[in-house]
Enzyme design. Structure first.
Site, PDB file in Angstrom:
ATOM      1  N   ASP A 108      35.579  28.900  41.845  1.00 20.89           N
ATOM      2  CA  ASP A 108      36.692  29.034  40.903  1.00 20.89           C
ATOM      3  C   ASP A 108      36.303  29.913  39.723  1.00 20.89           C
ATOM      4  O   ASP A 108      37.055  30.825  39.342  1.00 20.89           O
ATOM      5  CB  ASP A 108      37.135  27.662  40.410  1.00 20.89           C
ATOM      6  CG  ASP A 108      38.360  27.731  39.521  1.00 20.89           C
ATOM      7  OD1 ASP A 108      38.202  28.118  38.344  1.00 20.89           O
ATOM      8  OD2 ASP A 108      39.478  27.431  39.974  1.00 20.89           O
ATOM      9  N   PHE A 112      40.412  24.551  40.275  1.00 16.98           N
ATOM     10  CA  PHE A 112      41.341  24.164  39.216  1.00 16.98           C
ATOM     11  C   PHE A 112      42.658  24.916  39.404  1.00 16.98           C
ATOM     12  O   PHE A 112      42.726  26.127  39.192  1.00 16.98           O
ATOM     13  CB  PHE A 112      40.740  24.468  37.843  1.00 16.98           C
ATOM     14  CG  PHE A 112      39.269  24.167  37.782  1.00 16.98           C
ATOM     15  CD1 PHE A 112      38.807  22.882  38.029  1.00 16.98           C
ATOM     16  CD2 PHE A 112      38.351  25.171  37.528  1.00 16.98           C
ATOM     17  CE1 PHE A 112      37.450  22.604  38.008  1.00 16.98           C
ATOM     18  CE2 PHE A 112      36.994  24.905  37.505  1.00 16.98           C
ATOM     19  CZ  PHE A 112      36.542  23.625  37.744  1.00 16.98           C
ATOM     20  N   ASP A 154      45.565  26.533  38.591  1.00 16.00           N
ATOM     21  CA  ASP A 154      46.277  27.094  37.452  1.00 16.00           C
ATOM     22  C   ASP A 154      47.243  28.167  37.929  1.00 16.00           C
ATOM     23  O   ASP A 154      47.737  28.101  39.054  1.00 16.00           O
ATOM     24  CB  ASP A 154      45.277  27.638  36.431  1.00 16.00           C
ATOM     25  CG  ASP A 154      44.414  28.776  36.989  1.00 16.00           C
ATOM     26  OD1 ASP A 154      44.571  29.142  38.179  1.00 16.00           O
ATOM     27  OD2 ASP A 154      43.588  29.307  36.225  1.00 16.00           O
ATOM     28  N   ASP A 172      36.981  34.905  36.772  1.00 18.00           N
ATOM     29  CA  ASP A 172      36.396  36.072  36.102  1.00 18.00           C
ATOM     30  C   ASP A 172      36.823  37.362  36.794  1.00 18.00           C
ATOM     31  O   ASP A 172      37.136  38.365  36.135  1.00 18.00           O
ATOM     32  CB  ASP A 172      34.865  35.976  36.098  1.00 18.00           C
ATOM     33  CG  ASP A 172      34.330  34.973  35.088  1.00 18.00           C
ATOM     34  OD1 ASP A 172      35.077  34.619  34.153  1.00 18.00           O
ATOM     35  OD2 ASP A 172      33.167  34.540  35.226  1.00 18.00           O
ATOM     36  N   HIS A 205      29.384  33.977  28.468  1.00 17.05           N
ATOM     37  CA  HIS A 205      30.612  34.472  27.848  1.00 17.05           C
ATOM     38  C   HIS A 205      30.453  34.473  26.333  1.00 17.05           C
ATOM     39  O   HIS A 205      30.007  33.489  25.736  1.00 17.05           O
ATOM     40  CB  HIS A 205      31.797  33.610  28.274  1.00 17.05           C
ATOM     41  CG  HIS A 205      32.162  33.778  29.712  1.00 17.05           C
ATOM     42  ND1 HIS A 205      32.683  34.952  30.210  1.00 17.05           N
ATOM     43  CD2 HIS A 205      32.084  32.938  30.771  1.00 17.05           C
ATOM     44  CE1 HIS A 205      32.909  34.816  31.503  1.00 17.05           C
ATOM     45  NE2 HIS A 205      32.541  33.604  31.874  1.00 17.05           N
TER      46      HIS A 205
END
Length: 346
Positions: free
Chosen positions: A310, A243, A245, A315, A49
């Site tokens: 994840d 995770f 979110d 992405d 990235h």
């Protein structure tokens, strides 16, 4: 099975408004496995990235730590679509490009470092004289009309976390890592004990349920950046879960891994501001963790863990968001936006 995973299973077994679709998880596992085979070993490499650091040293550790104590709540109050060339959402302009969401955080920090502001130094951001609130606010100056959400909370967390590192860990995330002896779960225990703002815990049907999004992603990004070596070596890295979110649950629903009740869909479609620890929010987060576990079990490869999945899904979600793409699994459904919860935990 980690505490987070145990609690996720409990939530999935008792959930009323969110369900894990095992058939959907199996189908997605097959699809992801094919994608991983075609992408090869370079897929989802953290350093690929453009805004992530390219060096592997102590300064990068402190970059990762600062990013992860601030990595929460970037959805927009002013832009329901949450994307687009003419979006008014919070953005950071860096090197001639506008960045939003998580990338706006990375861009802001890199921009400050380029300007000679030692913003990733815990001793610096813990010190109100060296680093006044006005300076931190200027680091996050938006290129658009919307300001960064929860700025006061972010400043408070920077101060508190920086002081703990200075007082107890020789002024660096490196000092904290040395105390965990290559054990991810030990690092998480230290984070929960010494850094209250990592305590992402909810009560669901009388049970205390651990989500620990930011604590776990701190482990994961350290591991990914250092490719499992040196500072990034964790002998129990596979104990880390997805995770929980607001973005990955959205794509899990789009892919048919989760199903929502009509009541929950209505709340999301109205863009209702949902309180943190609302039962529907807890169910969405817990079931997302369990859905990724089901995907992982179906993939059944030693070189793939929940972090891998994840990162891949996140992405993919950002790619689909930018393109306005809608997968065929939900072709008859309107697009359901991400959950709108203002929280320091995700």
């Amino acid at each position: 099975m980690s505490r987070v995973l145990q609690d996720a299973e409990f939530i999935s077994l008792n959930s009323n408004d969110v369900k894990v679709n095992k058939g959907g998880c199996a189908a997605v596992a097959t699809w992801i496995k094919e994608k991983l085979d075609s992408l090869g070993p370079q897929f989802a490499e953290w350093q690929n990235h453009e805004l992530h650091p390219k060096t592997r040293d102590v300064s990068t550790l402190d970059w990762i730590f600062l990013v992860d104590i601030l990595n929460f709540s970037f959805w927009s109050d002013v832009d329901v679509e949450d994307s687009g060339k003419h979006s008014k959402r919070f953005s950071i302009e860096y090197k001639g490009k506008l960045y939003t969401g998580y990338w706006s955080l990375c861009a802001a920090i890199n921009k400050a470092l380029d300007a000679g502001i030692p913003i990733t130094s815990p001793a610096f951001y813990a010190d109100e004289k060296q680093c006044p609130d006005t300076l931190i606010a200027s680091v996050f100056d938006s290129a658009t009309v919307e300001k960064i959400p929860l700025l006061e909370e972010r400043i408070r967390i920077m101060r508190a976390s920086g002081r703990v590192l200075v007082d107890s860990y020789h002024g660096s995330y490196c000092g904290l890592l040395k105390k965990c002896h290559n054990q991810a779960q030990r690092l998480i225990k230290l984070l929960l004990a010494d850094f209250p703002d990592f305590r992402d815990v909810s009560v669901y049907k009388g049970r205390e349920c651990y989500m620990l999004k930011r604590a776990q992603i701190l482990v994961a990004e350290t591991w990914a950046c250092f490719q499992g070596q040196n500072y990034g070596r964790f002998d129990d890295i596979d104990s880390i879960t997805m995770f929980a979110d607001y973005r990955v649950p959205q794509i899990l629903w789009q892919l048919g891994c989760l199903s929502y009740s009509s009541d929950f869909k209505k709340r999301l479609l109205k863009n209702e501001l949902i309180a943190h620890n609302d039962p529907m929010e807890i169910e969405m987060r817990g079931c997302s963790i369990w859905a990724v576990e089901k995907i992982l079990q179906n993939i059944n490869r030693k070189d793939v863990n929940a972090i891998t999945i994840d990162f891949f899904l996140w992405d993919l979600a950002k790619e689909w968001q930018a393109k306005g793409y809608k997968p065929s699994t939900q072709v008859d459904e309107v697009t359901i936006p991400c959950i709108r919860v203002r929280s320091i935990y995700y």
